[in-house]
Write a protein that holds these residues in place. Structure first.
Motif, short mmCIF file in Angstrom:
data_model
loop_
_atom_site.label_atom_id
_atom_site.label_comp_id
_atom_site.label_asym_id
_atom_site.label_seq_id
_atom_site.Cartn_x
_atom_site.Cartn_y
_atom_site.Cartn_z
N PRO A 77 0.83 -1.21 0.00
CA PRO A 77 0.00 0.00 0.00
C PRO A 77 0.86 1.26 0.00
O PRO A 77 2.04 1.23 0.34
CB PRO A 77 -0.80 -0.13 1.30
N VAL A 78 0.24 2.36 -0.41
CA VAL A 78 0.93 3.65 -0.42
C VAL A 78 1.50 3.97 0.96
O VAL A 78 2.57 4.57 1.10
CB VAL A 78 -0.03 4.76 -0.89
N LEU A 79 0.77 3.55 1.98
CA LEU A 79 1.21 3.79 3.35
C LEU A 79 2.62 3.26 3.60
O LEU A 79 3.38 3.83 4.39
CB LEU A 79 0.21 3.11 4.30
N ALA A 80 3.00 2.17 2.90
CA ALA A 80 4.32 1.57 3.12
C ALA A 80 5.46 2.49 2.69
O ALA A 80 6.60 2.29 3.10
CB ALA A 80 4.41 0.24 2.37
N ASN A 81 5.14 3.51 1.88
CA ASN A 81 6.17 4.48 1.46
C ASN A 81 6.20 5.72 2.33
O ASN A 81 6.99 6.63 2.09
CB ASN A 81 5.90 4.90 0.00
N ASP A 82 5.34 5.74 3.34
CA ASP A 82 5.22 6.88 4.26
C ASP A 82 6.42 6.89 5.21
O ASP A 82 6.81 5.86 5.75
CB ASP A 82 3.91 6.72 5.03
N VAL A 83 6.97 8.06 5.43
CA VAL A 83 8.10 8.16 6.35
C VAL A 83 7.72 7.73 7.76
O VAL A 83 8.54 7.13 8.48
CB VAL A 83 8.65 9.62 6.36
N ASP A 84 6.48 7.97 8.15
CA ASP A 84 6.06 7.57 9.48
C ASP A 84 5.96 6.05 9.60
O ASP A 84 6.22 5.48 10.67
CB ASP A 84 4.70 8.20 9.82
N TRP A 85 5.60 5.40 8.49
CA TRP A 85 5.56 3.93 8.50
C TRP A 85 6.99 3.38 8.64
O TRP A 85 7.22 2.45 9.42
CB TRP A 85 4.90 3.41 7.24
N ALA A 86 7.90 3.95 7.90
CA ALA A 86 9.31 3.51 8.01
C ALA A 86 9.82 3.71 9.43
O ALA A 86 10.52 2.84 9.99
CB ALA A 86 10.17 4.28 7.01
N TRP A 92 10.04 -0.65 16.06
CA TRP A 92 9.48 -1.90 16.56
C TRP A 92 10.49 -3.01 16.32
O TRP A 92 10.50 -3.64 15.27
CB TRP A 92 8.17 -2.20 15.85
N PRO A 93 11.37 -3.28 17.25
CA PRO A 93 12.47 -4.23 17.03
C PRO A 93 12.00 -5.63 16.67
O PRO A 93 12.71 -6.39 16.02
CB PRO A 93 13.20 -4.24 18.39
N ALA A 94 10.76 -5.99 17.08
CA ALA A 94 10.28 -7.34 16.85
C ALA A 94 9.78 -7.56 15.43
O ALA A 94 9.41 -8.67 15.06
CB ALA A 94 9.15 -7.66 17.83
N ALA A 95 9.76 -6.53 14.60
CA ALA A 95 9.10 -6.66 13.30
C ALA A 95 9.96 -6.11 12.17
O ALA A 95 10.71 -5.17 12.32
CB ALA A 95 7.76 -5.92 13.33
N ASP A 96 9.78 -6.75 11.01
CA ASP A 96 10.31 -6.18 9.77
C ASP A 96 9.11 -5.62 9.00
O ASP A 96 7.99 -5.60 9.50
CB ASP A 96 11.08 -7.23 8.96
N GLN A 97 9.35 -5.16 7.77
CA GLN A 97 8.28 -4.53 6.97
C GLN A 97 7.09 -5.47 6.78
O GLN A 97 5.94 -5.08 6.98
CB GLN A 97 8.86 -4.12 5.61
N ASP A 98 7.35 -6.72 6.39
CA ASP A 98 6.25 -7.66 6.13
C ASP A 98 5.49 -8.00 7.40
O ASP A 98 4.26 -8.06 7.41
CB ASP A 98 6.79 -8.94 5.48
N THR A 99 6.21 -8.23 8.49
CA THR A 99 5.56 -8.54 9.76
C THR A 99 4.70 -7.38 10.23
O THR A 99 3.58 -7.57 10.73
CB THR A 99 6.61 -8.87 10.83
N ALA A 100 5.21 -6.17 10.07
CA ALA A 100 4.45 -5.00 10.49
C ALA A 100 3.18 -4.83 9.66
O ALA A 100 2.12 -4.51 10.20
CB ALA A 100 5.33 -3.76 10.38
N LEU A 101 3.27 -5.06 8.36
CA LEU A 101 2.08 -4.96 7.51
C LEU A 101 1.03 -6.00 7.90
O LEU A 101 -0.16 -5.71 7.95
CB LEU A 101 2.46 -5.13 6.04
N ARG A 102 1.48 -7.22 8.18
CA ARG A 102 0.53 -8.26 8.60
C ARG A 102 -0.13 -7.89 9.91
O ARG A 102 -1.33 -8.12 10.11
CB ARG A 102 1.24 -9.61 8.71
N SER A 103 0.63 -7.30 10.82
CA SER A 103 0.06 -6.85 12.08
C SER A 103 -1.00 -5.78 11.85
O SER A 103 -2.08 -5.81 12.44
CB SER A 103 1.17 -6.30 12.99
#
Length: 370
Positions: A77-86, A92-103
């Motif tokens: 999603p467009v949100l994934a390119n948001d600086v706040d998402w990055a 969140w040390p427990a998560a990478d990009q894919d894990t965070a999106l699934r959450s």
């Protein structure tokens, strides 16, 4: 006799007011991507700009077809390119990009329950689709069946609430083996024992049902996040009710094909003028939750069983506050209000700033359609 929940569900005003009052203690236990993301946005943009969206537009950015109850999620999603998402992912040390999106997708109710696609069904539920829904809701098979035995299919939406409550209580008991510690925390193992041994509703003290109802209210208001799943309690309840509906069977062809896709001629579209049942395992959690609210009202309007009038009246009275909370649980605005309050408690947001989030929720106190 309470024959309908309409007097209780007429408006959201009282429950929203309660949420506003309860906000200092209504928090999110644990961490999830949605909470961290909103905190990052609020810190960078200020709360007014960060919360300038509404429920529908925010959800629409994450689904390929927001109008469909069977929509896929947008993988990037467009949100994934948001600086706040990055920043949120980095924080969140427990998560990478894919894990965070699934959450994020699970927390917002955007995931589905197709057997062996979204969920690996556990045994003990007789049917693949039923097993997938119950497995996703994380309810043990014995609790699943026992809750339904107590209420019957005519009150299966209430059975779903008590199934989640019993599972939560069982998990708490298992996680707190010391009886003294359980007593200090108010974890009532005797309630679990009595409920699981009861063969009929009239064998269950009203105080036990009230305790379980409060337990579910806590789960709904305090979004409890764990490592296994961040599916909120409101969606877990809806998934259990959907499993009960699938168990009943269908007069004509079922709404799902054997490969868990909606059958075009029989699967509901989720619109108000379409009475057909959803293909539940192919539907998003949000869509199943919408169906659940309508089904709960339909069951409340049904003809009472003359042999159990007083029991069902008591059951409806005790479960009604939970149903009111479930009516607004899926609103992004309510979650954002709790996030803002959490930031006040952390000292990173002022009370005046948090009032912006509270006022957004207050504006939602419109009549509930019945």
């Amino acid at each position: 006799m309470i024959t309908s929940l309409q007097p209780i569900l007429r408006t959201r005003t009282l429950v929203l007011a309660w949420l506003v009052i309860a906000a200092p203690s209504a928090t999110i236990a644990g961490s999830d991507a949605l909470t961290i993301y909103h905190k990052e946005r609020i810190r960078r943009l200020g709360i007014r700009e960060a919360l300038s969206h509404d429920n529908a537009t925010f959800i629409a950015k994450l689904l390929s077809d927001p109008s469909s109850p069977y929509s896929d999620v947008i993988e990037q999603p467009v949100l994934a390119n948001d600086v706040d998402w990055a920043n949120a992912v980095a924080a969140w040390p427990a998560a990478d990009q894919d894990t965070a999106l699934r959450s994020l997708q699970r927390t917002l109710g955007l995931t589905r329950a197709r057997p062996r696609v979204d969920v690996m069904p556990l045994p003990g539920f007789r049917d693949d689709f039923v097993a997938a829904s119950a497995t996703k809701a994380r309810v043990d098979a014995d609790i699943f069946w026992h809750a339904l035995d107590l209420t019957g299919y005519s009150h299966s939406t209430k059975a779903a609430v008590y199934a989640i409550a019993l599972q939560r209580l069982r998990d708490q008991v298992a996680g707190t083996p010391d009886p003294a510690r359980r007593n200090a925390l108010g974890i009532e193992k005797p309630v679990l024992d009595r409920m699981m041994k009861a063969q009929t509703l009239d064998r269950i003290p009203a105080s036990d049902l009230r305790y379980l109802g409060l337990l579910v209210q806590h789960l709904v208001v305090h979004r409890v996040v764990d490592e296994e799943s961040s599916l909120p309690a409101s969606y877990r309840i809806a998934r259990i009710a959907a499993a009960y509906r699938d168990l009943q069977g269908y007069v004509s062809a079922p709404p799902c094909t054997p490969d868990a896709t909606p059958r075009p001629s029989h699967a509901g579209t989720g619109s108000k003028d379409d009475p057909r049942p959803l293909c539940f395992v192919a539907a998003t959690d949000r869509a199943v939750h919408r169906w659940y609210l309508a089904e709960a009202r339909r069951q409340a309007r049904g003809a009472p069983d003359p042999n159990h009038v007083s029991l069902i009246a008591r059951l409806e009275y005790l479960i009604a506050p939970v149903l009111v909370l479930l009516d607004i649980a899926a609103l992004v605005e309510v979650g954002e209000m709790l996030i803002a309050d959490e930031m006040v408690a952390e000292g990173s947001l002022s009370d005046v700033e948090a009032d912006v989030a509270t006022s957004r929720v207050s504006r939602l106190s419109c009549p509930v359609e019945g």
